[in-house]
Design a protein around this motif. Structure first.
Motif, PDB file in Angstrom:
ATOM      1  N   LYS A   4       0.837  -1.208   0.000  1.00  0.00           N
ATOM      2  CA  LYS A   4       0.000   0.000   0.000  1.00  0.00           C
ATOM      3  C   LYS A   4       0.872   1.259   0.000  1.00  0.00           C
ATOM      4  O   LYS A   4       0.621   2.199  -0.735  1.00  0.00           O
ATOM      5  CB  LYS A   4      -0.938   0.028   1.203  1.00  0.00           C
ATOM      6  N   ILE A   5       1.873   1.258   0.829  1.00  0.00           N
ATOM      7  CA  ILE A   5       2.769   2.418   0.908  1.00  0.00           C
ATOM      8  C   ILE A   5       3.500   2.605  -0.412  1.00  0.00           C
ATOM      9  O   ILE A   5       3.616   3.722  -0.915  1.00  0.00           O
ATOM     10  CB  ILE A   5       3.763   2.269   2.078  1.00  0.00           C
ATOM     11  N   PHE A   6       3.964   1.503  -0.999  1.00  0.00           N
ATOM     12  CA  PHE A   6       4.644   1.580  -2.286  1.00  0.00           C
ATOM     13  C   PHE A   6       3.717   2.134  -3.358  1.00  0.00           C
ATOM     14  O   PHE A   6       4.104   3.010  -4.137  1.00  0.00           O
ATOM     15  CB  PHE A   6       5.172   0.215  -2.706  1.00  0.00           C
ATOM     16  N   ALA A   7       2.482   1.638  -3.410  1.00  0.00           N
ATOM     17  CA  ALA A   7       1.519   2.097  -4.426  1.00  0.00           C
ATOM     18  C   ALA A   7       1.242   3.592  -4.272  1.00  0.00           C
ATOM     19  O   ALA A   7       1.237   4.338  -5.252  1.00  0.00           O
ATOM     20  CB  ALA A   7       0.221   1.298  -4.337  1.00  0.00           C
ATOM     21  N   VAL A   8       1.023   4.030  -3.049  1.00  0.00           N
ATOM     22  CA  VAL A   8       0.751   5.446  -2.805  1.00  0.00           C
ATOM     23  C   VAL A   8       1.970   6.291  -3.165  1.00  0.00           C
ATOM     24  O   VAL A   8       1.858   7.326  -3.822  1.00  0.00           O
ATOM     25  CB  VAL A   8       0.327   5.688  -1.340  1.00  0.00           C
ATOM     26  N   ALA A   9       3.160   5.868  -2.752  1.00  0.00           N
ATOM     27  CA  ALA A   9       4.384   6.617  -3.052  1.00  0.00           C
ATOM     28  C   ALA A   9       4.614   6.707  -4.562  1.00  0.00           C
ATOM     29  O   ALA A   9       4.967   7.765  -5.083  1.00  0.00           O
ATOM     30  CB  ALA A   9       5.586   5.976  -2.364  1.00  0.00           C
ATOM     31  N   PHE A  10       4.409   5.596  -5.273  1.00  0.00           N
ATOM     32  CA  PHE A  10       4.609   5.584  -6.724  1.00  0.00           C
ATOM     33  C   PHE A  10       3.651   6.541  -7.413  1.00  0.00           C
ATOM     34  O   PHE A  10       4.056   7.341  -8.257  1.00  0.00           O
ATOM     35  CB  PHE A  10       4.427   4.164  -7.271  1.00  0.00           C
ATOM     36  N   ILE A  11       2.399   6.482  -7.052  1.00  0.00           N
ATOM     37  CA  ILE A  11       1.398   7.339  -7.702  1.00  0.00           C
ATOM     38  C   ILE A  11       1.636   8.800  -7.333  1.00  0.00           C
ATOM     39  O   ILE A  11       1.557   9.684  -8.177  1.00  0.00           O
ATOM     40  CB  ILE A  11      -0.021   6.863  -7.363  1.00  0.00           C
ATOM     41  N   PHE A  12       1.969   9.085  -6.081  1.00  0.00           N
ATOM     42  CA  PHE A  12       2.267  10.450  -5.666  1.00  0.00           C
ATOM     43  C   PHE A  12       3.460  10.999  -6.451  1.00  0.00           C
ATOM     44  O   PHE A  12       3.431  12.117  -6.940  1.00  0.00           O
ATOM     45  CB  PHE A  12       2.543  10.503  -4.159  1.00  0.00           C
ATOM     46  N   PHE A  13       4.511  10.195  -6.609  1.00  0.00           N
ATOM     47  CA  PHE A  13       5.686  10.602  -7.371  1.00  0.00           C
ATOM     48  C   PHE A  13       5.313  10.890  -8.818  1.00  0.00           C
ATOM     49  O   PHE A  13       5.730  11.887  -9.393  1.00  0.00           O
ATOM     50  CB  PHE A  13       6.755   9.503  -7.306  1.00  0.00           C
ATOM     51  N   PHE A  14       4.483  10.037  -9.439  1.00  0.00           N
ATOM     52  CA  PHE A  14       4.056  10.233 -10.828  1.00  0.00           C
ATOM     53  C   PHE A  14       3.284  11.538 -10.981  1.00  0.00           C
ATOM     54  O   PHE A  14       3.504  12.296 -11.922  1.00  0.00           O
ATOM     55  CB  PHE A  14       3.196   9.052 -11.305  1.00  0.00           C
ATOM     56  N   VAL A  15       2.370  11.827 -10.040  1.00  0.00           N
ATOM     57  CA  VAL A  15       1.587  13.058 -10.102  1.00  0.00           C
ATOM     58  C   VAL A  15       2.507  14.268  -9.987  1.00  0.00           C
ATOM     59  O   VAL A  15       2.364  15.248 -10.712  1.00  0.00           O
ATOM     60  CB  VAL A  15       0.492  13.080  -9.014  1.00  0.00           C
ATOM     61  N   LEU A  16       3.491  14.215  -9.085  1.00  0.00           N
ATOM     62  CA  LEU A  16       4.422  15.333  -8.934  1.00  0.00           C
ATOM     63  C   LEU A  16       5.222  15.561 -10.208  1.00  0.00           C
ATOM     64  O   LEU A  16       5.397  16.701 -10.649  1.00  0.00           O
ATOM     65  CB  LEU A  16       5.384  15.090  -7.770  1.00  0.00           C
ATOM     66  N   ILE A  17       5.707  14.498 -10.834  1.00  0.00           N
ATOM     67  CA  ILE A  17       6.477  14.636 -12.067  1.00  0.00           C
ATOM     68  C   ILE A  17       5.612  15.191 -13.184  1.00  0.00           C
ATOM     69  O   ILE A  17       6.017  16.088 -13.913  1.00  0.00           O
ATOM     70  CB  ILE A  17       7.091  13.285 -12.488  1.00  0.00           C
ATOM     71  N   SER A  18       4.387  14.696 -13.325  1.00  0.00           N
ATOM     72  CA  SER A  18       3.532  15.138 -14.425  1.00  0.00           C
ATOM     73  C   SER A  18       3.095  16.579 -14.259  1.00  0.00           C
ATOM     74  O   SER A  18       2.864  17.272 -15.227  1.00  0.00           O
ATOM     75  CB  SER A  18       2.316  14.231 -14.568  1.00  0.00           C
ATOM     76  N   SER A  19       2.989  17.067 -13.034  1.00  0.00           N
ATOM     77  CA  SER A  19       2.571  18.448 -12.858  1.00  0.00           C
ATOM     78  C   SER A  19       3.759  19.412 -12.831  1.00  0.00           C
ATOM     79  O   SER A  19       3.576  20.608 -12.917  1.00  0.00           O
ATOM     80  CB  SER A  19       1.757  18.595 -11.564  1.00  0.00           C
ATOM     81  N   ALA A  20       4.971  18.906 -12.765  1.00  0.00           N
ATOM     82  CA  ALA A  20       6.144  19.781 -12.672  1.00  0.00           C
ATOM     83  C   ALA A  20       6.374  20.568 -13.949  1.00  0.00           C
ATOM     84  O   ALA A  20       6.910  21.666 -13.905  1.00  0.00           O
ATOM     85  CB  ALA A  20       7.385  18.955 -12.353  1.00  0.00           C
ATOM     86  N   ASN A  21       5.962  20.049 -15.098  1.00  0.00           N
ATOM     87  CA  ASN A  21       6.192  20.770 -16.342  1.00  0.00           C
ATOM     88  C   ASN A  21       4.976  21.568 -16.779  1.00  0.00           C
ATOM     89  O   ASN A  21       4.856  21.917 -17.930  1.00  0.00           O
ATOM     90  CB  ASN A  21       6.628  19.806 -17.450  1.00  0.00           C
ATOM     91  N   ALA A  22       4.095  21.876 -15.862  1.00  0.00           N
ATOM     92  CA  ALA A  22       2.855  22.545 -16.210  1.00  0.00           C
ATOM     93  C   ALA A  22       2.948  24.065 -16.108  1.00  0.00           C
ATOM     94  O   ALA A  22       1.964  24.716 -15.851  1.00  0.00           O
ATOM     95  CB  ALA A  22       1.729  22.026 -15.322  1.00  0.00           C
ATOM     96  N   HIS A  23       4.106  24.664 -16.324  1.00  0.00           N
ATOM     97  CA  HIS A  23       4.217  26.109 -16.250  1.00  0.00           C
ATOM     98  C   HIS A  23       3.305  26.768 -17.270  1.00  0.00           C
ATOM     99  O   HIS A  23       2.592  27.703 -16.960  1.00  0.00           O
ATOM    100  CB  HIS A  23       5.659  26.565 -16.469  1.00  0.00           C
TER     101      HIS A  23
END
Length: 182
Positions: A4-23
């Motif tokens: 569960k922790i791995f799944a949450v961490a992975f998805i949270f990391f993906f969301v952060l990466i995908s929103s980082a280039n949203a300038h």
């Protein structure tokens, strides 16, 4: 590590990466390219070659462009040129932008009239947007367009584009589903 922790961490990391280039990102018409490392390079944020798969019909008058702004306060400009090596000319009023950190991306839809830059029906060209923060921080992006008749039968045929915010929302929903079923 708990699954569960791995799944949450992975998805949270993906969301952060995908929103980082949203300038800044063209939503309609679709952008040529979106590269965080070159987004400050004029005239098109490092994507200076025509994207032949993304040329979009765009009305000569009464057009609209939608741009997502990730965060920041500044001014949004729209310009047109026959190609990336030509002089860009303004085709809209300047738009004041205010997007608080963590609340974006926020879409801005702006009326565009490419005839102000001398574009005629049948021309192919480049629609450029520039986001200026603090008068010194410039971010560029371009979209390739074909200028068409603005009558209702020849309306803008830009394809739908799934943006970063939709992907993030999907990922969050998927995370909730996975968490309740683990």
């Amino acid at each position: 590590m708990n699954s569960k922790i791995f799944a949450v961490a992975f998805i949270f990391f993906f969301v952060l990466i995908s929103s980082a280039n949203a300038h800044i990102a063209f939503v309609n018409p679709p952008f040529r390219g979106n590269n965080d490392d070159t987004m400050r390079d004029p005239p098109c944020g490092g994507s200076n070659e025509v994207n032949t798969t993304a040329i979009t019909d765009f009305p000569v008058t009464d057009g609209q462009a939608t741009v997502d702004i990730g965060h920041g306060d500044g001014v949004l400009l729209f310009n047109y040129a026959p190609d990336s090596n030509s002089t860009f000319q303004s085709v809209s009023d300047n738009v004041t932008v205010a997007v608080a950190e963590g609340t974006g991306p926020k879409p801005y839809t702006v009326p565009i009239n490419v005839s102000k830059a001398g574009a005629k029906i049948g021309d192919q060209g480049v629609l450029q947007t520039i986001f200026i923060q603090g008068g010194v921080n410039f971010t560029y992006q371009c979209a390739d367009i074909k200028v068409v008749d603005p009558n209702p039968k020849a309306a803008n045929t830009a394809s739908s584009f799934v943006g970063i915010s939709e992907v993030a929302l999907f990922i969050i929903g998927l995370t909730s589903f996975v968490m309740t079923n683990l």
